[in-house]
Design a protein around this motif. Structure first.
Motif, mmCIF file in Angstrom:
data_model
loop_
_atom_site.group_PDB
_atom_site.id
_atom_site.type_symbol
_atom_site.label_atom_id
_atom_site.label_comp_id
_atom_site.label_asym_id
_atom_site.label_seq_id
_atom_site.Cartn_x
_atom_site.Cartn_y
_atom_site.Cartn_z
ATOM 1 N N VAL A 1 34.186 29.726 47.336
ATOM 2 C CA VAL A 1 34.020 28.902 48.533
ATOM 3 C C VAL A 1 35.266 28.997 49.406
ATOM 4 C CG1 VAL A 1 33.838 26.517 49.364
ATOM 5 C CG2 VAL A 1 32.329 27.328 47.528
ATOM 6 N N LYS A 2 36.419 28.893 48.779
ATOM 7 C CA LYS A 2 37.681 28.946 49.513
ATOM 8 C C LYS A 2 37.856 30.283 50.240
ATOM 9 C CE LYS A 2 41.213 27.108 47.477
ATOM 10 N NZ LYS A 2 42.345 26.866 46.567
ATOM 11 N N LYS A 3 37.499 31.379 49.570
ATOM 12 C CA LYS A 3 37.694 32.715 50.152
ATOM 13 C C LYS A 3 36.469 33.229 50.911
ATOM 14 C CE LYS A 3 41.333 34.222 47.104
ATOM 15 N NZ LYS A 3 41.915 35.350 46.396
ATOM 16 N N LYS A 4 35.384 32.424 50.904
ATOM 17 C CA LYS A 4 34.146 32.772 51.605
ATOM 18 C C LYS A 4 33.591 34.126 51.141
ATOM 19 C CE LYS A 4 35.427 30.017 55.540
ATOM 20 N NZ LYS A 4 35.990 29.966 56.842
ATOM 21 N N LYS A 5 33.517 34.269 49.818
ATOM 22 C CA LYS A 5 32.990 35.491 49.212
ATOM 23 C C LYS A 5 31.911 35.126 48.203
ATOM 24 C CE LYS A 5 37.354 38.059 49.299
ATOM 25 N NZ LYS A 5 38.341 38.746 48.445
ATOM 26 N N PRO A 6 30.954 36.019 47.992
ATOM 27 C CA PRO A 6 29.972 35.772 46.930
ATOM 28 C C PRO A 6 30.580 36.030 45.554
ATOM 29 C CG PRO A 6 29.528 37.870 48.001
ATOM 30 C CD PRO A 6 30.666 37.237 48.746
ATOM 31 N N LEU A 7 29.921 35.521 44.537
ATOM 32 C CA LEU A 7 30.301 35.777 43.152
ATOM 33 C C LEU A 7 29.557 37.011 42.653
ATOM 34 C CD1 LEU A 7 29.948 32.195 41.640
ATOM 35 C CD2 LEU A 7 32.088 33.378 42.128
ATOM 36 N N MET A 8 30.224 37.799 41.851
ATOM 37 C CA MET A 8 29.573 38.895 41.154
ATOM 38 C C MET A 8 29.583 38.532 39.674
ATOM 39 S SD MET A 8 30.479 42.939 40.936
ATOM 40 C CE MET A 8 31.027 43.126 39.235
ATOM 41 N N LEU A 9 28.419 38.175 39.140
ATOM 42 C CA LEU A 9 28.291 37.742 37.750
ATOM 43 C C LEU A 9 27.927 38.952 36.886
ATOM 44 C CD1 LEU A 9 26.092 34.556 38.339
ATOM 45 C CD2 LEU A 9 28.588 34.758 38.425
ATOM 46 N N PHE A 10 28.833 39.296 35.984
ATOM 47 C CA PHE A 10 28.644 40.453 35.101
ATOM 48 C C PHE A 10 28.285 39.957 33.710
ATOM 49 C CE2 PHE A 10 31.090 43.838 32.527
ATOM 50 C CZ PHE A 10 29.980 44.649 32.410
ATOM 51 N N PHE A 11 26.987 40.053 33.363
ATOM 52 C CA PHE A 11 26.503 39.687 32.035
ATOM 53 C C PHE A 11 26.676 40.911 31.144
ATOM 54 C CE2 PHE A 11 24.373 36.808 34.911
ATOM 55 C CZ PHE A 11 24.321 35.599 34.218
ATOM 56 N N THR A 12 27.471 40.768 30.082
ATOM 57 C CA THR A 12 27.841 41.913 29.275
ATOM 58 C C THR A 12 27.922 41.580 27.787
ATOM 59 O OG1 THR A 12 29.548 43.610 28.952
ATOM 60 C CG2 THR A 12 30.317 41.463 29.640
ATOM 61 N N GLY A 13 27.741 42.575 26.989
ATOM 62 C CA GLY A 13 28.059 42.528 25.564
ATOM 63 C C GLY A 13 29.265 43.435 25.400
ATOM 64 N N SER A 14 30.425 42.938 25.726
ATOM 65 C CA SER A 14 31.628 43.761 25.906
ATOM 66 C C SER A 14 32.032 44.587 24.697
ATOM 67 C CB SER A 14 32.808 42.892 26.326
ATOM 68 O OG SER A 14 33.185 42.032 25.260
ATOM 69 N N ASP A 15 31.714 44.105 23.500
ATOM 70 C CA ASP A 15 32.186 44.825 22.319
ATOM 71 C C ASP A 15 31.071 45.537 21.539
ATOM 72 O OD1 ASP A 15 30.958 42.657 21.077
ATOM 73 O OD2 ASP A 15 32.775 41.922 20.117
ATOM 74 N N TRP A 16 29.868 45.618 22.122
ATOM 75 C CA TRP A 16 28.787 46.288 21.408
ATOM 76 C C TRP A 16 27.806 47.026 22.322
ATOM 77 C CZ3 TRP A 16 23.884 44.829 22.725
ATOM 78 C CH2 TRP A 16 23.745 43.587 23.361
ATOM 79 N N CYS A 17 27.727 46.660 23.579
ATOM 80 C CA CYS A 17 26.730 47.225 24.497
ATOM 81 C C CYS A 17 27.251 48.535 25.104
ATOM 82 C CB CYS A 17 26.410 46.214 25.594
ATOM 83 S SG CYS A 17 25.413 46.885 26.946
ATOM 84 N N GLY A 18 26.652 49.637 24.730
ATOM 85 C CA GLY A 18 27.082 50.944 25.214
ATOM 86 C C GLY A 18 27.000 51.101 26.723
ATOM 87 N N TRP A 19 25.921 50.600 27.327
ATOM 88 C CA TRP A 19 25.759 50.719 28.771
ATOM 89 C C TRP A 19 26.771 49.838 29.509
ATOM 90 C CZ3 TRP A 19 23.478 54.728 30.661
ATOM 91 C CH2 TRP A 19 22.491 55.363 29.920
ATOM 92 N N CYS A 20 27.123 48.702 28.924
ATOM 93 C CA CYS A 20 28.144 47.823 29.524
ATOM 94 C C CYS A 20 29.504 48.521 29.523
ATOM 95 C CB CYS A 20 28.258 46.511 28.740
ATOM 96 S SG CYS A 20 26.723 45.570 28.662
ATOM 97 N N ILE A 21 29.830 49.134 28.407
ATOM 98 C CA ILE A 21 31.103 49.849 28.275
ATOM 99 C C ILE A 21 31.127 51.026 29.249
ATOM 100 C CG2 ILE A 21 32.511 51.233 26.692
ATOM 101 C CD1 ILE A 21 31.366 49.290 24.436
ATOM 102 N N LYS A 22 30.003 51.713 29.382
ATOM 103 C CA LYS A 22 29.892 52.848 30.302
ATOM 104 C C LYS A 22 30.066 52.376 31.753
ATOM 105 C CE LYS A 22 26.647 56.701 31.014
ATOM 106 N NZ LYS A 22 27.236 57.893 30.451
ATOM 107 N N LEU A 23 29.457 51.262 32.113
ATOM 108 C CA LEU A 23 29.603 50.705 33.465
ATOM 109 C C LEU A 23 31.054 50.333 33.737
ATOM 110 C CD1 LEU A 23 28.391 49.718 36.134
ATOM 111 C CD2 LEU A 23 27.785 47.574 34.976
ATOM 112 N N GLN A 24 31.700 49.727 32.754
ATOM 113 C CA GLN A 24 33.117 49.376 32.900
ATOM 114 C C GLN A 24 33.949 50.623 33.185
ATOM 115 O OE1 GLN A 24 34.886 46.616 33.020
ATOM 116 N NE2 GLN A 24 34.014 45.054 31.712
#
Length: 156
Positions: free
Chosen positions: A38-61
């Motif tokens: 709100v302060k910076k007048k920007k949208p949020l980007m919500l990243f739903f991830t399985g950081s330590d097991w999801c191969g596609w999440c790790i690849k996106l990172q």
């Protein structure tokens, strides 16, 4: 010798801000991120991830989120929020509950899922869904193009 040291020192002083500028802040607390958005007048980007097991999440990172192109784009356009569902790493109960509630709210059924949302200025708990995406082949340029299209929904 002294002039070489001075030159090195000057180079480091000018390089330091650009090095720091490439580091992004990923929030894990939705309330804090919403206030910043709100302060910076920007949208949020919500990243739903399985950081330590999801191969596609790790690849996106690796292919997108850790690139200079994405870091530059994100710093200008969004507030980043990581909503993690790890298997080996332990989250505190508040974060775990928050992430589960948001997973249900956004009907997330697979990882990675990225939602871009706008925050209501009067009530930061209200989120306007602009659109969602996930892993996109083609590196940062392809991913950013899709994200830009989602953010354009805000302006319509």
């Amino acid at each position: 010798m002294k002039s070489t040291f001075k030159l090195l020192l000057i180079c480091l002083l000018f390089a330091a801000p650009s090095i720091q500028a490439q580091e992004l802040k990923w929030y894990t607390n939705m309330e804090e991120a919403s206030t910043i958005a709100v302060k910076k007048k920007k949208p949020l980007m919500l990243f739903f991830t399985g950081s330590d097991w999801c191969g596609w999440c790790i690849k996106l990172q690796k292919e997108v989120f850790q690139t200079p192109e994405f870091k530059s784009w994100a710093a200008k356009n969004v507030i980043l929020v990581e909503l993690d569902f790890p298997r080996r790493k332990t989250l505190d109960e508040n974060t775990k509950t928050q992430n589960m509630n948001l997973q249900k709210l956004f009907n997330v059924r697979g990882y990675p899922t990225v939602w871009i949302v706008d925050v209501d200025k009067k009530n930061t708990a209200n989120l306007e869904r602009l659109g969602s995406t996930g892993y996109v082949a083609g590196g940062p340029a392809a991913w950013i193009t899709g994200a830009e299209q989602i953010i354009a929904n805000k302006k319509k």
